[in-house]
Write a protein that holds these residues in place. Structure first.
Motif, short mmCIF file in Angstrom:
data_model
loop_
_atom_site.label_atom_id
_atom_site.label_comp_id
_atom_site.label_asym_id
_atom_site.label_seq_id
_atom_site.Cartn_x
_atom_site.Cartn_y
_atom_site.Cartn_z
N ALA A 1 0.86 40.70 -80.89
CA ALA A 1 1.22 41.87 -80.07
C ALA A 1 0.05 42.35 -79.24
O ALA A 1 0.24 42.97 -78.20
N TYR A 2 -1.16 42.06 -79.69
CA TYR A 2 -2.35 42.57 -79.02
C TYR A 2 -3.31 41.44 -78.70
O TYR A 2 -3.38 40.43 -79.41
N GLY A 3 -4.10 41.64 -77.65
CA GLY A 3 -5.18 40.72 -77.35
C GLY A 3 -6.43 41.15 -78.10
O GLY A 3 -6.60 42.33 -78.42
N ALA A 4 -7.29 40.20 -78.40
CA ALA A 4 -8.54 40.48 -79.09
C ALA A 4 -9.69 40.40 -78.09
O ALA A 4 -9.75 39.47 -77.28
N VAL A 5 -10.61 41.35 -78.17
CA VAL A 5 -11.76 41.34 -77.27
C VAL A 5 -12.74 40.27 -77.74
O VAL A 5 -13.28 40.34 -78.85
N ALA A 6 -12.96 39.27 -76.89
CA ALA A 6 -13.88 38.19 -77.22
C ALA A 6 -15.28 38.47 -76.71
O ALA A 6 -16.27 38.05 -77.32
N LEU B 1 -14.00 43.16 -69.82
CA LEU B 1 -13.59 42.66 -71.13
C LEU B 1 -12.97 41.29 -70.97
O LEU B 1 -12.07 41.11 -70.13
N ALA B 2 -13.43 40.30 -71.75
CA ALA B 2 -12.75 39.02 -71.84
C ALA B 2 -11.92 39.05 -73.12
O ALA B 2 -12.48 39.25 -74.22
N GLN B 3 -10.61 38.88 -73.00
CA GLN B 3 -9.72 39.04 -74.14
C GLN B 3 -8.94 37.75 -74.41
O GLN B 3 -8.60 37.00 -73.49
N PHE B 4 -8.68 37.56 -75.69
CA PHE B 4 -8.07 36.31 -76.18
C PHE B 4 -6.76 36.67 -76.85
O PHE B 4 -6.71 37.53 -77.73
N GLY C 1 -3.93 32.55 -74.40
CA GLY C 1 -4.29 33.00 -73.05
C GLY C 1 -5.62 33.71 -73.04
O GLY C 1 -5.97 34.45 -73.95
N TRP C 2 -6.40 33.42 -72.02
CA TRP C 2 -7.67 34.10 -71.79
C TRP C 2 -7.50 35.04 -70.59
O TRP C 2 -7.15 34.60 -69.50
N VAL C 3 -7.72 36.32 -70.82
CA VAL C 3 -7.55 37.32 -69.76
C VAL C 3 -8.81 38.15 -69.63
O VAL C 3 -9.41 38.55 -70.64
N CYS C 4 -9.21 38.36 -68.40
CA CYS C 4 -10.37 39.22 -68.10
C CYS C 4 -9.84 40.52 -67.48
O CYS C 4 -9.14 40.49 -66.47
N THR C 5 -10.15 41.64 -68.10
CA THR C 5 -9.80 42.94 -67.53
C THR C 5 -11.07 43.61 -67.01
O THR C 5 -12.05 43.74 -67.75
N ARG C 6 -11.04 44.01 -65.77
CA ARG C 6 -12.21 44.64 -65.13
C ARG C 6 -11.84 46.03 -64.64
O ARG C 6 -10.89 46.19 -63.86
N ALA C 7 -12.58 47.03 -65.11
CA ALA C 7 -12.37 48.42 -64.70
C ALA C 7 -13.46 48.82 -63.72
O ALA C 7 -14.63 48.91 -64.11
#
Length: 638
Positions: free
Chosen positions: A550-555, A541-544, A524-530
């Motif tokens: 257990a955790y996403g990796a910051v791409a 952050l674009a995370q993979f 899954g590709w997830v973008c978190t925007r603060a």
């Protein structure tokens, strides 16, 4: 300031003989400058009213009794150049101003200059110079930190334009024990000389205000001695249990204008009716009622307002980025005043900011003053405030329309929520995550329920918890739904990267799903925007996230970028990924409206659509370029 700073008067080098008439002519001609000189040398601890009157008294007493010799010190400046009369009266002014700042000795009679002046006196009024700006206030504070001789050296150098050698001779003639040390100390204050000519330091151009009218009326009813004793005893008995003075940990007052005084009057605090929110179309802090068991504690509220206006040196002040920490423009709104764990806490709102004042219940230890920007807050963003932190826990005050509160671990979406008891809007303590150190194994969020639904907020180390949402940026949804909770779980620990940044909300958007080339499942590709309260400082952050992790990796990441937001709901990111067989791949993904992706630089590859998979080598570096469905180009986040 120590008594040895000013030695017994030396015998000055003999100069021209000055008679009384010549000295008087110099004093009358240069009276405003001499009074300013005395005012600047006198210690600010005297208070501005007494400092003004003492400066005039010392200057008026600077005339010699008869013919006398002036010290061989140049007068400097245009109208005073070579005038021995001016040099003589200036020396008297400097000497007596230094004496006035000496502490009273136990075994010695006080000098005349150390006593309050008999003349001039102004009954029923307080006199003070016009207020200056921030630069003048800063200079006054720096001068107050100097010893008397160093303050005199700074003023003689800056106001009188004397050379260092001339300053040394004036100080020596005035009885300073170590002029060289005073000059060296004064050199630590590199203030612009022009500030010394400011109206802030002009005791001849004054404002007048009445003294305490009520106290004067009371004093007229009894003899002066009896009234003074009653006033002293009443003041001592009237102090609160912890020993706080009326203004608490606030710095000395310099504000005299009516608007500033009104903003510091506890009686003028705005208190919203307890039921106002039920009939109002607004859902912001302006409709919060005043709560807590100390809303009637006038002494506590006065200290909170005074510290907000002018925090003293012992006050710990913090503010979220982009939040001004100055005094309120008018009387603020009271949201809470009460006991929280081991502190008295006051929450105030001025339409732009929340101010939290806290002081210890016992004693007069360090007070704290925290600010958070909340302009435009509404709905979920105005549903909770941090009341206090203790032992790793956070206690919240919730909006009056909140009907339920619970604690939820974002990393364990299936574990359910633990109810937090609400008492007059105050929630039971919740285990905090924002200040935790070490490995991230859990992330607690505050779940609030009101008449319109359930929302998730998280503590990021500030007064206002951040609102958590999920979904496409143009139409985000609450993160409290089951599917959203599972989407947030691998990325909860990434919230630690935006602690103490003034974050308003964080949205997690799964913009793509990509089959892994080794057939082990889909990532899954997830973008978190603060987004922040101040607008700038946005973190993306674009995370993979691979299956089973257990955790996403910051791409990829970016700051102050419109990507992944409502104004530009597009994103493109890539990552080097190692398969279970040891092979390396460049995996890239864009949002659903990405028409094509191309790798540039060290990796050559392209694909139609929003997904790209290219076999590569470990350590390869590449750039990403994409084209949206409408033909616009898009670059990969970095």
């Amino acid at each position: 300031m120590q008594s040895q700073d000013v030695a017994p008067r030396p015998t000055p080098a003999s100069g021209p003989v000055v008679d009384v008439e010549q000295a008087e002519a110099a004093l009358v001609e240069h009276y405003p400058r001499l009074v300013r000189l005395a005012y600047l040398v006198l210690p600010p601890s005297l208070g501005r009213n007494r400092r003004v009157l003492t400066a005039h008294a010392l200057t008026q007493r600077a005339l010699p009794r008869g013919r006398t010799s002036a010290a061989v010190i140049p007068a400097q400046a245009k109208g005073r150049d070579g005038d021995p009369g001016y040099a003589l009266v200036r020396l008297h002014v400097v000497r007596t101003a230094l004496e006035a700042g000496l502490p009273l000795g136990r075994m010695a009679w006080p000098k005349r200059s150390q006593l309050p002046p008999l003349l001039p006196q102004v009954w029923g009024l307080r006199l003070f110079p016009r207020s200056g700006g921030a630069d003048e206030l800063a200079l006054d504070q720096r001068l107050s930190a100097l010893s008397g001789p160093a303050r005199a050296a700074h003023v003689l150098r800056g106001l009188e334009k004397l050379s260092e050698d001339s300053v040394r001779r004036v100080l020596d003639a005035a009885g300073v024990a170590d002029p060289a040390a005073a000059i060296a100390e004064a050199a630590k204050v590199p203030a612009p000389d022009a500030l010394l000519d400011s109206p802030e330091f002009d005791p001849c151009s004054l404002h007048a205000r009445p003294t305490d009218l009520m106290r004067r009326r009371q004093h007229m009813k009894a003899a002066l001695a009896a009234a003074a004793a009653v006033a002293v005893c009443g003041a001592l008995l009237g102090l609160p249990g912890g020993g706080w003075a009326p203004d608490g940990a606030a710095a000395p007052s310099y504000a005299e204008n009516p608007a500033a005084r009104a903003a510091l009057d506890p009686a003028r605090l705005t208190k919203t009716a307890a039921t106002a929110w039920k009939t109002s179309a607004r859902t912001d802090f302006s409709v919060w009622p005043a709560r807590g068991d100390r809303t009637g504690d006038t002494a506590l509220l006065r200290r909170a307002l005074a510290v907000w206006a002018r925090p003293g040196e012992a006050v710990r002040v913090s503010a979220t980025p982009g939040t001004p920490s100055g005094a309120p423009a008018g009387p603020p709104q009271l949201l809470y005043a009460g006991d929280v764990d081991s502190a008295h806490v006051v929450l105030l709102y001025d339409g732009l900011r929340i101010a939290r004042y806290a002081e210890p219940k016992d004693g007069t230890g360090a007070a704290a003053l925290d600010f958070a920007r909340v302009d435009g807050a509404s709905g979920a963003e105005a549903e909770a405030l941090v009341l206090g932190r203790a032992d790793g826990n956070v206690r919240y005050l919730t909006a009056p329309w909140v009907t339920g509160a619970a604690e939820r671990d974002l990393m364990k979406p299936a574990s359910g929520a633990m109810d937090l008891n609400l008492t007059d809007g105050v929630a039971a303590p919740l285990a905090g995550s924002a200040q935790r150190t070490g490995a991230c194994t859990s992330w607690n969020a505050l779940q609030l329920t009101d008449g319109s639904g359930t929302r998730l907020l998280t503590d990021l180390g500030e007064l206002i918890p951040a609102h958590l949402t999920t979904g496409r940026p143009s139409a985000p949804r609450e993160a409290s739904r089951t599917a959203a909770l599972h989407s947030w779980a691998p990325f909860a620990c990434s919230l630690a990267s935006v602690r103490s940044q003034g974050v308003r909300s964080v949205n997690a958007w799964q913009f793509a799903q990509q089959a892994l080339p080794d057939g082990s499942g889909s990532a899954g590709w997830v973008c978190t925007r603060a987004d922040t309260w101040r607008g700038g400082g946005t973190r993306v952050l674009a995370q993979f996230h691979t299956p089973g992790g257990a955790y996403g990796a910051v791409a990829a990441k970016a700051e102050d970028s419109p990507a992944c937001g409502a104004r530009d709901p597009h994103v493109l990111a890539g990552v080097l990924w190692k398969s279970g067989t040891g092979a390396w791949y460049l995996l890239a993904a864009g949002s659903s409206d990405t028409a094509s992706i191309r790798a540039t630089g060290g990796i050559d590859g392209a694909a139609e659509g929003n997904l790209l998979t290219v076999r590569t080598e470990r350590g390869a570096r590449a750039g990403l370029k994409g084209v949206l469905a409408d033909g616009r180009p898009i670059s990969g986040l970095r």
